[in-house]
Design a protein around this motif. Structure first.
Motif, short mmCIF file in Angstrom:
data_model
loop_
_atom_site.label_atom_id
_atom_site.label_comp_id
_atom_site.label_asym_id
_atom_site.label_seq_id
_atom_site.Cartn_x
_atom_site.Cartn_y
_atom_site.Cartn_z
N GLU A 169 21.53 -15.34 -11.95
CA GLU A 169 22.77 -14.64 -11.59
C GLU A 169 23.71 -14.52 -12.77
O GLU A 169 24.57 -13.64 -12.80
CB GLU A 169 23.46 -15.38 -10.43
N GLY A 170 23.55 -15.41 -13.76
CA GLY A 170 24.43 -15.39 -14.92
C GLY A 170 23.96 -14.49 -16.05
O GLY A 170 24.62 -14.41 -17.09
N ARG A 171 22.84 -13.80 -15.85
CA ARG A 171 22.28 -13.00 -16.94
C ARG A 171 23.25 -11.91 -17.42
O ARG A 171 23.31 -11.60 -18.62
CB ARG A 171 20.94 -12.39 -16.48
N LEU A 172 23.97 -11.30 -16.49
CA LEU A 172 24.87 -10.21 -16.85
C LEU A 172 26.34 -10.63 -16.82
O LEU A 172 27.23 -9.80 -16.67
CB LEU A 172 24.65 -9.00 -15.94
N CYS A 173 26.59 -11.92 -16.97
CA CYS A 173 27.99 -12.36 -16.98
C CYS A 173 28.66 -11.90 -18.28
O CYS A 173 28.02 -11.77 -19.31
CB CYS A 173 28.08 -13.88 -16.85
N PHE A 174 29.95 -11.62 -18.17
CA PHE A 174 30.74 -11.35 -19.38
C PHE A 174 30.94 -12.65 -20.13
O PHE A 174 31.18 -13.71 -19.53
CB PHE A 174 32.09 -10.73 -18.99
N HIS A 175 30.85 -12.58 -21.44
CA HIS A 175 31.01 -13.77 -22.27
C HIS A 175 31.50 -13.36 -23.65
O HIS A 175 31.37 -12.19 -24.05
CB HIS A 175 29.70 -14.56 -22.36
N GLY A 176 32.06 -14.29 -24.37
CA GLY A 176 32.56 -13.99 -25.71
C GLY A 176 32.95 -15.27 -26.43
O GLY A 176 32.89 -16.38 -25.88
N VAL A 177 33.36 -15.09 -27.67
CA VAL A 177 33.80 -16.22 -28.51
C VAL A 177 35.27 -15.99 -28.85
O VAL A 177 35.61 -15.03 -29.55
CB VAL A 177 32.95 -16.32 -29.79
N ASP A 178 36.12 -16.87 -28.35
CA ASP A 178 37.57 -16.71 -28.55
C ASP A 178 38.03 -17.19 -29.93
O ASP A 178 38.98 -16.65 -30.48
CB ASP A 178 38.35 -17.47 -27.48
N ARG A 179 37.38 -18.21 -30.44
CA ARG A 179 37.79 -18.71 -31.75
C ARG A 179 36.73 -19.64 -32.33
O ARG A 179 35.89 -20.18 -31.61
CB ARG A 179 39.12 -19.46 -31.67
#
Length: 203
Positions: A169-179
């Motif tokens: 279910e997490g395959r298409l989760c939004f994600h990123g690197v904030d710092r």
């Protein structure tokens, strides 16, 4: 192993210092054959804050005119990407739970002031295969949301040697690197962070 949410698994300290150092040397060899380049956003041509390369039969690239895509050759030198090294294939086999091997390994280099906005990894045809991400160098603040951009997010600190798997279910989760947190690792002589992302592209 920590289950962050459904299908998202965190393996803190998966690689010890010896294997981290060996991995960095392997990545240096890959980058000597497939030099780092600065990707740009489709349409606007705005440069991203990371530099990147790839290894594997396919590599992820982006440019102003043609946008996000996978292709078999380096966009600047026109040569095939180097193969994915066995030690990375071993990690995929151990943590992915997927029967087919990865076809692409993105190599992203973050300077200490780089970041990556929230995004989905959805340029692949095979979305049943997970994404396996390996952190080397300085720690980062990694943010994970849901499958809609405005879903609630949570953050965790990824350290050198950590592995995270986005699957199910997490395959298409939004994600990123904030710092990036400067001086949190001595692995890379000049600081920064390397992120290796293994992906299966076609079914």
């Amino acid at each position: 192993m920590l289950e962050i949410s459904s299908g998202i698994r965190h393996f803190p300290g998966y690689l010890d210092r010896f294997h981290q150092e060996a991995m960095v040397e392997t990545i240096r060899e890959i980058v000597s054959a497939a030099p780092l380049f600065t990707p740009v956003m489709p349409g606007t041509g705005k440069p991203m804050s990371v530099r990147m390369s790839n290894c594997g039969e396919l590599g992820w690239v982006t440019d102003k005119d043609r946008g996000y895509r996978y292709q078999p050759v380096h966009p600047l030198i026109g040569e095939p990407w180097p193969p994915i090294p066995p030690e990375l294939l071993d990690i995929w086999t151990a943590v992915s739970g997927y029967p087919l091997p990865p076809q692409a390994c993105l190599i992203n280099f973050y300077s200490d002031d780089a970041k990556m906005g929230l995004h989905q990894d959805k340029d692949e045809q095979d979305l049943k295969a997970p994404v396996v991400s390996i952190s080397l160098g300085n720690s980062c603040l990694f943010r994970i949301g849901g499958t809609a951009r405005n879903d609630r997010t949570q953050s965790l600190k990824l350290s050198s040697g950590d592995v995270i798997v986005l699957g199910g279910e997490g395959r298409l989760c939004f994600h990123g690197v904030d710092r990036i947190y400067p001086a949190t690792s001595t692995l890379l002589k000049s600081g920064g962070r390397i992120n290796l992302t293994l992906r299966r592209v076609t079914p």
